[in-house]
Design an enzyme around this catalytic site. Structure first.
Site, PDB file in Angstrom:
ATOM      1  N   ASP A 279       0.862  -1.170   0.000  1.00  0.00           N
ATOM      2  CA  ASP A 279       0.000   0.000   0.000  1.00  0.00           C
ATOM      3  C   ASP A 279       0.907   1.231   0.000  1.00  0.00           C
ATOM      4  O   ASP A 279       2.123   1.128   0.145  1.00  0.00           O
ATOM      5  CB  ASP A 279      -0.969  -0.015   1.193  1.00  0.00           C
ATOM      6  CG  ASP A 279      -2.196   0.848   0.906  1.00  0.00           C
ATOM      7  OD1 ASP A 279      -2.125   1.704  -0.008  1.00  0.00           O
ATOM      8  OD2 ASP A 279      -3.219   0.698   1.580  1.00  0.00           O
TER       9      ASP A 279
HETATM   10  C1  BGC Z   1      -4.978   3.202   0.122  1.00  0.00           C
HETATM   11  C2  BGC Z   1      -5.105   2.172  -0.965  1.00  0.00           C
HETATM   12  C3  BGC Z   1      -4.989   2.848  -2.303  1.00  0.00           C
HETATM   13  C4  BGC Z   1      -3.658   3.565  -2.362  1.00  0.00           C
HETATM   14  C5  BGC Z   1      -3.375   4.207  -3.701  1.00  0.00           C
HETATM   15  C6  BGC Z   1      -3.765   4.081  -0.045  1.00  0.00           C
HETATM   16  O1  BGC Z   1      -3.775   5.145   0.829  1.00  0.00           O
HETATM   17  O2  BGC Z   1      -4.940   2.552   1.371  1.00  0.00           O
HETATM   18  O3  BGC Z   1      -6.322   1.484  -0.840  1.00  0.00           O
HETATM   19  O4  BGC Z   1      -5.120   1.909  -3.323  1.00  0.00           O
HETATM   20  O5  BGC Z   1      -3.646   4.568  -1.367  1.00  0.00           O
HETATM   21  O6  BGC Z   1      -4.152   5.300  -3.938  1.00  0.00           O
END
Ligand code: BGC
Length: 746
Positions: A279
């Site tokens: 993530d």
């Molecule tokens: C989130 C993810 C997301 C990623 C990219 C993160 O803060 O937890 O679910 O896909 O950002 O935008």
């Protein structure tokens, strides 16, 4: 003879298909190996580096030219996508194409209801269509990899990301996961209109302590395997291209550095050969977790645990060369990660077809897409109450007052994770009701409160004056989009601002009061439900939400959505979910309410059961609950056998009759209780559902085929098995009602 020939042909065909698939695989792996063999260590590390493309892209271009980026996030102008892609393909030494990503969580431009609302449809085939149109729109803009579906089991509505989830149930989440993966990826990932899916967040993120985002989880292995992992396993079986690790640490180990999770379970047990992406920044966040010493250590821990791609932290690109040079990380480990990334790019057809056709932005917002978005919104709406058939609005209603902060809130009704949705396209309830039914009823509109947190009651007098003029009131309340989603958690999930007071004064007018709630989570609405004549829960319904609601209010569409989460009576009742295990002293239902407790009562007069003195044991609405304008009767529940062996499939039938006045859909829900096991078992579990449509007086026999292996669980020896014994079946309109029967497994 004839039969023999057919069987022979089928056999030959299966051998042909198998060897064809095998050849294709060998060819793919050969391509990967030959690409890999020409790469330097830095270029390999570059493939694992995923960076954000928002803002200035000049620096990005330099890195792409040097082969130091494998994937770019958040560029959605096809011209820019192509410009960057051309640099990667023509100006970098390796010529390896980039893969462009985006969080296409519930629609791209045409916004669908939030995933929690989609789950309320209990209609995976329709959700698959929704995912397909999202893929078509996203790929028209250059996006080839979406960070969805989010399949975290969510049993705590304080957690803002419950909005992005499919709710509290493992089986329902599995069905939705498969639907979204199939919708995004289509039959052929290399089709220009297909997009790679990403099942996230691996694992347990929905169980963060206290519903506070990013927090720790403490999920024991049995529960992890019975409840949280299965949707991911189903996604992998459906060929989901990628998995995203979660921010949380479970039992002390951050997911991004969890070898058991990423290697033993995902790769070895499930044979996953796609990409594991972190993530955002979760590689270096292991330092804050206190699990990695510094950025280098974080990079080492992540890649050794089995992480392939580093989203945005840059720890891989900055450290991998040195880690390899010093022999701390083996080149084989690096190669394996790069192989996974290249495999995705080959499967997406990017080596053959790296560019986005800029003349092809045709299907975005097409009539077909808007119709699908409307249909999903219609099916996501849950009718919670409908006293004296207040809904649908009768022809005697000649004028209505529309009121409330969500009645005309184009931004808010799109919900969280609306990166590309455009508010100008949002059909709000006011707009839709005026356009679609303005010739049938006189529409008065006073918002009353500007937004959901608004406490300013100066307009309440005007609201009341208008309410007295109208034959019925429709109040649109709920929460703004910003109050749910990532990092948007609430300690108290009550209605914000002066919304409760608004409902109170409206109910005081004695006009039929219809309350429509748009929110990213279950809210505490006991009082509003009791003060309203009818209540519809519409979640954040997306671009076409207004049109869907207008047709429901006027009876052109009969609502049939069902709750994918249990609705608590108060925040203090959380966690409350239907498939809990039992205590040795379950609530009896005869517990005394708080007001009836005698003064100076002795300690034991209240009995000894599991409940709250002030709230009891029951939720406000159970999982699976949802009414219709019509009514359904369940009868004749039968199984084809009373005693089965482990290899059998149980056939279960039930008769469902439409006993009301309207044509409507019903979600027929099958719950199974394993009455005794080597470990305690959930009181019941959803094991199947079927959505049927019935006209008045029509009846249908609904049949479920339940292979007994579906009843397996991780037993006392940590083996997934079906244990012999007695089981109870219940089929009904929600998780708490309907006829029951029993069967036995020998
Ligand atoms: C989130 C993810 C997301 C990623 C990219 C993160 O803060 O937890 O679910 O896909 O950002 O935008």
């Amino acid at each position: 003879m004839y039969m023999k020939k057919i069987l022979c042909l089928l056999y030959l065909l299966s051998i042909f298909c198998f060897s064809h698939a095998q050849n294709e695989n060998t060819y793919l792996e050969q391509n990967i190996d030959s690409t890999l063999s020409g790469m330097t260590i830095r270029e390999k590390a570059g493939q694992l580096n995923q960076l954000d493309g928002r803002g200035t892209i000049e620096n990005l271009k330099i890195l792409i030219r040097k082969g130091e980026i494998g994937s770019v996030m958040n560029v959605t102008e096809p011209e820019v996508v192509n410009e960057l892609q051309e640099i990667a393909c023509k100006q970098s030494r390796t010529g390896i194409p980039l893969v462009f990503t985006r969080d296409v969580v519930h629609g791209f431009k045409t916004m669908l209801p939030i995933p929690l609302g989609q789950a309320a449809t209990f209609h995976p085939e329709l959700i698959q269509e929704g995912a397909r149109i999202a893929a078509i729109e996203a790929t028209e803009h250059g996006v080839k990899w979406s960070f969805a579906p989010m399949i975290d089991i969510s049993r705590d509505a304080r957690w803002g990301r419950i909005a992005e989830s499919f709710g509290e149930d493992t089986y329902l989440t599995e069905q939705m996961a498969i639907a979204v993966v199939n919708g995004f990826q289509g039959d052929d990932l290399s089709n220009p209109q297909s997009m790679a899916a990403c099942a996230k967040h691996f694992i347990g993120y929905g169980a963060v302590e206290g519903g506070r985002d990013y927090n720790s989880t403490h999920i024991p292995e049995r529960q992890l395997r019975d409840v949280y992992l299965p949707p991911f396993e189903k996604a992998v079986k459906a060929n989901c291209s990628s998995i995203m690790t979660s921010f949380n640490d479970n039992d002390g180990i951050p997911a991004t550095g969890n070898k058991k999770l990423l290697k033993d379970i995902l790769r070895k047990e499930w044979n996953f050969d796609g990409v594991v992406v972190s993530d955002w920044g979760s590689v270096t966040e292991m330092i804050k977790h206190g699990f990695a010493e510094d950025r280098k250590d974080a990079a080492r821990k992540a890649i050794e645990a089995g992480l392939d791609m580093d989203m945005s932290s840059k720890a891989f690109i900055q450290n991998i060369e040195e880690l390899i040079a010093k022999g701390i990380v083996s080149e084989e480990t690096l190669n394996n990660a790069v192989r996974n990334v290249l495999r995705l790019k080959f499967r997406l057809g990017l080596f053959d077809n790296p560019y986005t056709d800029i003349n092809k932005r045709k299907e975005t917002y097409s009539d077909k897409h808007l119709a699908i978005a409307k249909k999903i919104a219609e099916e996501s709406v849950v009718l919670l109450k409908n006293e004296s058939h207040t809904l649908p609005l009768s022809s005697e209603i000649k004028s209505i007052l529309i009121v409330g902060p969500l009645s005309d809130a184009p931004h808010d009704q799109l919900g969280t994770w609306t990166m590309d949705g455009e508010t100008e396209r949002t059909q709000t309830p006011v707009k839709a009701l005026r356009e679609m039914y303005g010739d049938k009823v006189k529409i008065h509109f006073v918002k009353g409160l500007e937004y959901s947190r608004d406490k300013n009651k100066t307009n309440f007098n005007k609201v009341l004056a208008e309410a007295h003029q109208a034959d019925a009131i429709i109040a649109f309340i709920g929460e703004e989009a910003i109050l749910s989603g990532e990092a948007h958690c609430l300690a108290d999930i009550k209605l914000q601002g002066a919304q409760s007071e608004l409902i109170k004064i409206l109910s005081g007018t004695n006009k039929p009061l219809i309350t429509v709630i748009m929110a990213g989570r279950p809210l505490i609405i006991n009082e509003e439900v009791s003060l309203s004549d009818a209540v519809l829960y519409a979640w954040h319904p997306g671009t076409m939400g207004g049109n869907a609601l207008a047709d429901i209010l006027f009876g052109k569409v009969t609502p049939g959505g069902k709750l994918p989460v249990t609705f608590p009576k108060a925040t203090g009742q959380i966690p409350i979910y239907y498939n809990h295990t039992n205590t040795g002293r379950p609530a009896t239902g005869k517990e005394k309410p708080l007001d009836e407790i005698p003064l100076n009562a002795k300690q034991s007069v209240l009995g000894h059961s599991s409940y709250y003195l002030d709230l009891g044991a029951q939720p406000l609405f159970p999982f699976g609950y949802g009414l219709s304008y019509t009514s359904f009767e369940y009868s004749d529940l039968k199984t084809d056998r009373a005693v089965l062996t482990l290899k059998d499939t149980l056939s279960i039938s039930v008769k469902v009759k439409n006993t009301g006045q309207y044509k409507g859909t019903e979600v027929v829900q099958l719950y199974v209780s394993d009455l005794f096991g080597s470990v305690t078992r959930p009181v019941k579990e959803l094991k199947g559902f079927k959505k049927i449509e019935l006209s008045p007086n029509e009846e249908k026999m609904v049949i479920f085929e339940l292979p007994l292996y579906e009843l397996g669980f991780w037993n006392i020896d940590m083996k997934k098995e079906v244990e012999p014994g007695k089981f109870k079946i219940r089929i009904g309109t929600d998780s708490q009602s309907g006829p029951e029967t029993f069967f036995e497994v020998k």
